[in-house]
Design a protein around this motif. Structure first.
Motif, PDB file in Angstrom:
ATOM      1  N   ASN A   1      34.646 -12.464   5.299  1.00 21.52           N
ATOM      2  CA  ASN A   1      34.463 -11.016   5.181  1.00 21.52           C
ATOM      3  C   ASN A   1      32.986 -10.674   5.035  1.00 21.52           C
ATOM      4  O   ASN A   1      32.518  -9.666   5.555  1.00 21.52           O
ATOM      5  CB  ASN A   1      35.256 -10.484   3.994  1.00 21.52           C
ATOM      6  N   ALA A   2      32.256 -11.548   4.317  1.00 24.44           N
ATOM      7  CA  ALA A   2      30.829 -11.310   4.126  1.00 24.44           C
ATOM      8  C   ALA A   2      30.111 -11.241   5.478  1.00 24.44           C
ATOM      9  O   ALA A   2      29.254 -10.382   5.696  1.00 24.44           O
ATOM     10  CB  ALA A   2      30.216 -12.406   3.258  1.00 24.44           C
ATOM     11  N   ILE A   3      30.487 -12.122   6.386  1.00 26.10           N
ATOM     12  CA  ILE A   3      29.846 -12.130   7.709  1.00 26.10           C
ATOM     13  C   ILE A   3      30.009 -10.761   8.372  1.00 26.10           C
ATOM     14  O   ILE A   3      29.046 -10.166   8.869  1.00 26.10           O
ATOM     15  CB  ILE A   3      30.458 -13.234   8.605  1.00 26.10           C
ATOM     16  N   GLN A   4      31.238 -10.236   8.356  1.00 26.02           N
ATOM     17  CA  GLN A   4      31.496  -8.936   8.986  1.00 26.02           C
ATOM     18  C   GLN A   4      30.690  -7.826   8.310  1.00 26.02           C
ATOM     19  O   GLN A   4      30.164  -6.936   8.964  1.00 26.02           O
ATOM     20  CB  GLN A   4      32.979  -8.594   8.895  1.00 26.02           C
ATOM     21  N   LEU A   5      30.610  -7.892   6.973  1.00 33.47           N
ATOM     22  CA  LEU A   5      29.899  -6.844   6.233  1.00 33.47           C
ATOM     23  C   LEU A   5      28.391  -6.899   6.498  1.00 33.47           C
ATOM     24  O   LEU A   5      27.738  -5.856   6.599  1.00 33.47           O
ATOM     25  CB  LEU A   5      30.183  -6.977   4.734  1.00 33.47           C
ATOM     26  N   VAL A   6      27.862  -8.106   6.623  1.00 33.76           N
ATOM     27  CA  VAL A   6      26.432  -8.245   6.944  1.00 33.76           C
ATOM     28  C   VAL A   6      26.146  -7.550   8.274  1.00 33.76           C
ATOM     29  O   VAL A   6      25.148  -6.840   8.428  1.00 33.76           O
ATOM     30  CB  VAL A   6      26.031  -9.743   7.000  1.00 33.76           C
ATOM     31  N   LYS A   7      27.050  -7.718   9.226  1.00 35.23           N
ATOM     32  CA  LYS A   7      26.864  -7.078  10.538  1.00 35.23           C
ATOM     33  C   LYS A   7      26.961  -5.553  10.425  1.00 35.23           C
ATOM     34  O   LYS A   7      26.202  -4.829  11.063  1.00 35.23           O
ATOM     35  CB  LYS A   7      27.889  -7.611  11.557  1.00 35.23           C
ATOM     36  N   VAL A   8      27.906  -5.079   9.582  1.00 33.83           N
ATOM     37  CA  VAL A   8      28.023  -3.631   9.367  1.00 33.83           C
ATOM     38  C   VAL A   8      26.709  -3.082   8.796  1.00 33.83           C
ATOM     39  O   VAL A   8      26.272  -1.979   9.137  1.00 33.83           O
ATOM     40  CB  VAL A   8      29.208  -3.314   8.413  1.00 33.83           C
ATOM     41  N   LEU A   9      26.063  -3.872   7.924  1.00 33.71           N
ATOM     42  CA  LEU A   9      24.825  -3.435   7.297  1.00 33.71           C
ATOM     43  C   LEU A   9      23.613  -3.630   8.220  1.00 33.71           C
ATOM     44  O   LEU A   9      22.478  -3.350   7.841  1.00 33.71           O
ATOM     45  CB  LEU A   9      24.606  -4.183   5.978  1.00 33.71           C
ATOM     46  N   GLY A  10      23.863  -4.160   9.414  1.00 34.25           N
ATOM     47  CA  GLY A  10      22.794  -4.254  10.418  1.00 34.25           C
ATOM     48  C   GLY A  10      21.895  -5.465  10.277  1.00 34.25           C
ATOM     49  O   GLY A  10      20.807  -5.516  10.867  1.00 34.25           O
ATOM     50  N   ALA A  11      22.323  -6.451   9.509  1.00 32.01           N
ATOM     51  CA  ALA A  11      21.491  -7.640   9.300  1.00 32.01           C
ATOM     52  C   ALA A  11      22.034  -8.818  10.104  1.00 32.01           C
ATOM     53  O   ALA A  11      23.105  -8.740  10.707  1.00 32.01           O
ATOM     54  CB  ALA A  11      21.449  -7.982   7.815  1.00 32.01           C
ATOM     55  N   LYS A  12      21.259  -9.907  10.114  1.00 30.63           N
ATOM     56  CA  LYS A  12      21.696 -11.139  10.781  1.00 30.63           C
ATOM     57  C   LYS A  12      22.477 -11.985   9.785  1.00 30.63           C
ATOM     58  O   LYS A  12      22.074 -12.122   8.630  1.00 30.63           O
ATOM     59  CB  LYS A  12      20.476 -11.953  11.221  1.00 30.63           C
ATOM     60  N   ALA A  13      23.587 -12.570  10.254  1.00 28.85           N
ATOM     61  CA  ALA A  13      24.414 -13.396   9.375  1.00 28.85           C
ATOM     62  C   ALA A  13      24.406 -14.847   9.844  1.00 28.85           C
ATOM     63  O   ALA A  13      24.724 -15.134  10.999  1.00 28.85           O
ATOM     64  CB  ALA A  13      25.854 -12.865   9.363  1.00 28.85           C
ATOM     65  N   TYR A  14      24.000 -15.740   8.933  1.00 30.07           N
ATOM     66  CA  TYR A  14      24.137 -17.174   9.175  1.00 30.07           C
ATOM     67  C   TYR A  14      25.176 -17.690   8.186  1.00 30.07           C
ATOM     68  O   TYR A  14      25.217 -17.238   7.042  1.00 30.07           O
ATOM     69  CB  TYR A  14      22.822 -17.923   8.956  1.00 30.07           C
TER      70      TYR A  14
END
Ligand SMILES: [Zn+2]
Ligand SMILES: [Zn+2]
Length: 341
Positions: A178-191
């Motif tokens: 879920n964190a990955i999806q939320l990082v994308k919602v916030l406009g950041a890069k997710a590793y």
């Protein structure tokens, strides 16, 4: 009704018959349709959460339908699909007044200090019932208050993630997906990292910009390569072992933030100078505030996020489900299903 009860620490839960509770003034009766299993349920079973009193029914990821309303209930009605915020709060302390309801000094949590949702019916205060659109499957709704909500609080409020930043998620399980999806919602890069190939594949499906197999790759050099040497702005430590915070501090840039979400070992070690000279921050995060939970519900209703469910199992298989969490064969949330609407 059937309820899963922990009678003794370090032993399986027992399914027993209990009377269906009656909602009092300002309360609602929720027919539980789905209830998520969380690592905290294992901590409860192991007796390491000191506020739990036995016999006890855990469960803090509730999805259901309003079955009955007590007097004075105005904002929800029978048939509404809901999830529950787990915090029973005082509304008076400095934290409640400040909107930081997760830190209420009188906090009592459903599924920790009072019986939770691993049972067929629950009575909760009306103010804890959050209406959710009917089109979201119950097993996904169950993830909103904890598996999604915790990560939303961690990323948005505690880490203050901004567009363009780089966020590394250490350990991708029930929360990480879920964190990955939320990082994308916030406009950041997710590793995302994992030692398991299938979890890394799912991480990519969730929208991760890159994944690191920590069984085969050296984490620090891989992060350096991916970021061109700049390292990450934020590391979410879902692992929570003695060495994970120290390692996370080496993965963030100067001024970077390490968010502590996992808690498996009692203490961690960290280098003073790495924090002091480079103004790195170690930040705690607890649960989700009610304001944030409303935002999370919105994100799910607008399909900006789809709470990740690894598996649904029948309620009766609760001990098998907990076993999957314990032996790490669950690659994300395992959700108990209580029956048909
Ligand atoms: Zn939890
Ligand atoms: Zn309070």
């Amino acid at each position: 009704m059937k309820a899963a009860v922990l009678r003794e620490y370090k032993s399986p839960l027992v399914i027993v018959d209990k009377p269906i509770p009656e909602p009092a003034w300002g309360e609602v009766l929720v027919k539980v349709m789905a209830s998520g299993l969380c690592v905290s349920d294992l901590h409860i079973q192991d007796g390491i959460i000191s506020t739990v009193r036995l016999p006890f029914t855990p469960g803090h990821e509730m999805a259901g339908v309003i079955a009955k309303t007590g007097e004075g209930v105005a904002n929800v009605k029978v048939g509404d699909h809901v999830t529950a915020s787990v915090d029973l709060i005082c509304h008076k302390c400095r934290y409640c007044r400040d909107g930081r309801t997760n830190l209420c000094t009188e906090l009592v949590r459903i599924g920790f200090e009072t019986d939770g949702s691993h049972e067929e019916y629950c009575v909760i205060p009306e103010e804890n019932a959050f209406k959710v659109a009917d089109h979201i499957p119950f097993e996904q709704v169950a993830g909103l208050p904890d598996a999604v909500g915790c990560m939303y609080h961690a990323l948005k409020t505690q880490a203050k993630v901004n567009a363009g930043q780089v966020v590394l998620i250490l350990g991708t399980g029930g929360l990480g997906m879920n964190a990955i999806q939320l990082v994308k919602v916030l406009g950041a890069k997710a590793y995302a990292t994992s030692r398991q190939k299938d979890k890394l594949e799912t991480s990519l499906q969730m929208g991760a910009d890159a994944v690191i197999n920590t069984k085969e790759q050296t984490l620090r050099s891989e992060v350096a390569r991916l970021t061109g040497g700049a390292m990450c702005d934020v590391v979410i430590d879902n692992i929570g072992i003695k060495t994970s915070v120290e390692e996370a501090l080496n993965l963030v840039c100067p001024g970077g933030k390490v968010i502590v979400t996992g808690y498996n070992d009692p203490t961690f070690e960290a280098n003073f100078q790495n924090i002091m000279k480079l103004e790195k921050e170690i930040i705690g995060t607890r649960a989700v505030t009610r304001t944030e939970l409303a935002e999370v519900v919105n994100l799910a209703e607008e399909k900006k996020i789809v709470p990740y469910v690894y598996k649904t199992i029948p309620f009766e298989d609760i001990n098998e489900g907990l076993g999957m969490l314990r032996n790490n064969s669950a690659k994300g949330r395992v959700v108990l299903m209580m029956g048909e609407v």
